[in-house]
Design a protein around this motif. Structure first.
Motif, PDB file in Angstrom:
ATOM      1  N   SER A 238       0.841  -1.195   0.000  1.00  0.00           N
ATOM      2  CA  SER A 238       0.000   0.000   0.000  1.00  0.00           C
ATOM      3  C   SER A 238       0.876   1.245   0.000  1.00  0.00           C
ATOM      4  O   SER A 238       1.460   1.603   1.029  1.00  0.00           O
ATOM      5  CB  SER A 238      -0.899   0.006   1.244  1.00  0.00           C
ATOM      6  OG  SER A 238      -1.395   1.317   1.462  1.00  0.00           O
ATOM      7  N   GLN A 240      -0.160   4.274  -0.079  1.00  0.00           N
ATOM      8  CA  GLN A 240      -0.771   5.249   0.833  1.00  0.00           C
ATOM      9  C   GLN A 240      -0.300   5.013   2.276  1.00  0.00           C
ATOM     10  O   GLN A 240       0.122   5.944   2.963  1.00  0.00           O
ATOM     11  CB  GLN A 240      -2.290   5.100   0.728  1.00  0.00           C
ATOM     12  CG  GLN A 240      -3.043   6.198   1.414  1.00  0.00           C
ATOM     13  CD  GLN A 240      -4.523   5.865   1.525  1.00  0.00           C
ATOM     14  OE1 GLN A 240      -4.951   4.748   1.229  1.00  0.00           O
ATOM     15  NE2 GLN A 240      -5.294   6.819   1.965  1.00  0.00           N
ATOM     16  N   ARG A 241      -0.364   3.756   2.700  1.00  0.00           N
ATOM     17  CA  ARG A 241       0.036   3.424   4.079  1.00  0.00           C
ATOM     18  C   ARG A 241       1.524   3.721   4.293  1.00  0.00           C
ATOM     19  O   ARG A 241       1.923   4.276   5.311  1.00  0.00           O
ATOM     20  CB  ARG A 241      -0.263   1.941   4.326  1.00  0.00           C
ATOM     21  CG  ARG A 241      -0.003   1.464   5.736  1.00  0.00           C
ATOM     22  CD  ARG A 241      -0.634   0.097   5.961  1.00  0.00           C
ATOM     23  NE  ARG A 241      -0.234  -0.885   4.949  1.00  0.00           N
ATOM     24  CZ  ARG A 241      -1.053  -1.799   4.422  1.00  0.00           C
ATOM     25  NH1 ARG A 241      -2.301  -1.854   4.788  1.00  0.00           N
ATOM     26  NH2 ARG A 241      -0.611  -2.655   3.515  1.00  0.00           N
TER      27      ARG A 241
END
Ligand code: NAD
Length: 307
Positions: A238, A240-241
């Motif tokens: 991810s 984003q993470r």
């Protein structure tokens, strides 16, 4: 509770903390290390642990690997990556037909190194966000919440791994068996490749890097290179993470010196081979550009030689 026999190979910051907490929880733990000062101090005074649960001393056996005779249920490797091979060579006699190996070291390629010493069906890897500092010989500090995720390298469900995860959980190290642990390993690699190598070559703390707009941008660009390689490996990382974790560190880990910077400042070799170096190799395999990661790799190698 069933008592596990656990040997920790590499009893520095992480090995001392994990070993100490498991011993405190009632498991039969041996610490294996080559640092004579660490060995003498822990033998004489026990291990001093300070974490959110307070400060206490834990009596725990410690010796050089070649002096040990117990064949453990689990041999947990916590040397720095460049010492894994040598450490396992000197602990080879402890790896019985039932002994399982676990690496929670940072970086890539840990499973492959362990596979020279045991069948792949007995090897586990994982990722931990536990922080640990060996502030003095025999004295380890840790703080805050953490997550540790582990998985068998062959993807099998293993009762022994479940038992180890429960033992860690009960000892105060929140741990879960997670089929996606490899995703977590790569996301942490992206984080480490960006922050460790940038802080190391700029001689900056994480906070000082975060205070610089160019530094922040470069950190995110480097992490993106590693994430693209992970995606080429077929992993559902991810972005984003990972970028959020990097921003959090840049904003909140003010005075922290990543281990690569600490190693350079102390004139020691760093784990750059298994971080930037390994990402660059994987990028080449997939025909992906990772120019920033590669430049930082070369710069850290030059700084190592200079040190
Ligand atoms: P460390 O340098 O504090 O400890 C490593 C220990 O290994 C030392 O005590 C050293 O004497 C020992 N060692 C070296 N060669 C050996 C050999 N041949 N046989 C036995 N022992 C040997 O390192 P650390 O901070 O505990 O990190 C260990 C691993 O965990 C690294 O891969 C690191 O990236 C990872 N990690 C560290 C942290 C952290 O907060 N410290 C967090 C997550 C992951």
């Amino acid at each position: 509770m069933s008592v596990l026999r656990i040997s920790i190979l590499g009893a520095g910051a992480m090995g001392s903390l994990f070993g100490g907490l498991l011993a405190e929880a009632g498991h039969e733990v041996e610490l294996l290390d080559v640092n004579p000062v660490q060995i003498a101090t822990v033998r004489e005074h026990g291990l001093l642990i300070r974490d959110d649960a307070g400060e206490r001393r834990v009596a725990i056996p410690i010796m050089r690997p070649e002096e040990a005779t117990t064949r453990p249920d689990w041999l947990i490797v916590f040397t720095k990556a460049m010492h894994t091979q040598g450490a396992l060579d000197s602990a080879r006699h402890l790896i019985g037909s039932q002994t399982r190996l676990l690496s929670l070291q940072n970086g890539l390629g840990n499973a492959e190194k362990l596979a020279d010493f045991a069948d792949v069906s007995r090897i586990a890897i994982g990722m931990t966000t536990v922080p640990a500092d060996l502030v003095a010989p025999g004295e380890v500090h840790s703080h805050g919440q953490s997550k540790t995720r582990v998985v068998m390298v062959d993807g099998s469900e293993d009762a022994a791994l479940a038992a180890l995860a429960s033992a860690l959980d009960a000892a105060g190290v929140p741990c879960a068996v997670d089929p996606d642990a490899v995703v977590a390993i790569w996301e942490k690699v992206a984080f480490n490749v960006a922050l460790n190598s940038l802080c190391a070559v700029t001689r900056r703390t994480v906070g000082a890097l975060g205070a610089d707009a160019d530094g922040r941008q470069l950190a995110h660009a480097i992490a993106s290179e590693a994430l693209a390689v992970a995606q080429a490996e077929g992993l559902m990382v991810s972005p984003q993470r990972t970028h959020a974790t990097i921003d959090h560190a840049l904003d909140h880990h003010g005075g922290h010196k990543p281990s690569m910077l600490q190693d350079l400042l102390a004139g020691r070799a760093t784990e750059v081979e298994t971080l930037n170096g390994a990402v660059v190799l994987a990028a080449r395999r997939h025909g992906i550009a990772a120019a920033r990661t590669e430049a930082l790799y070369a710069l850290v190698k030059m700084a190592e030689e200079g040190a």
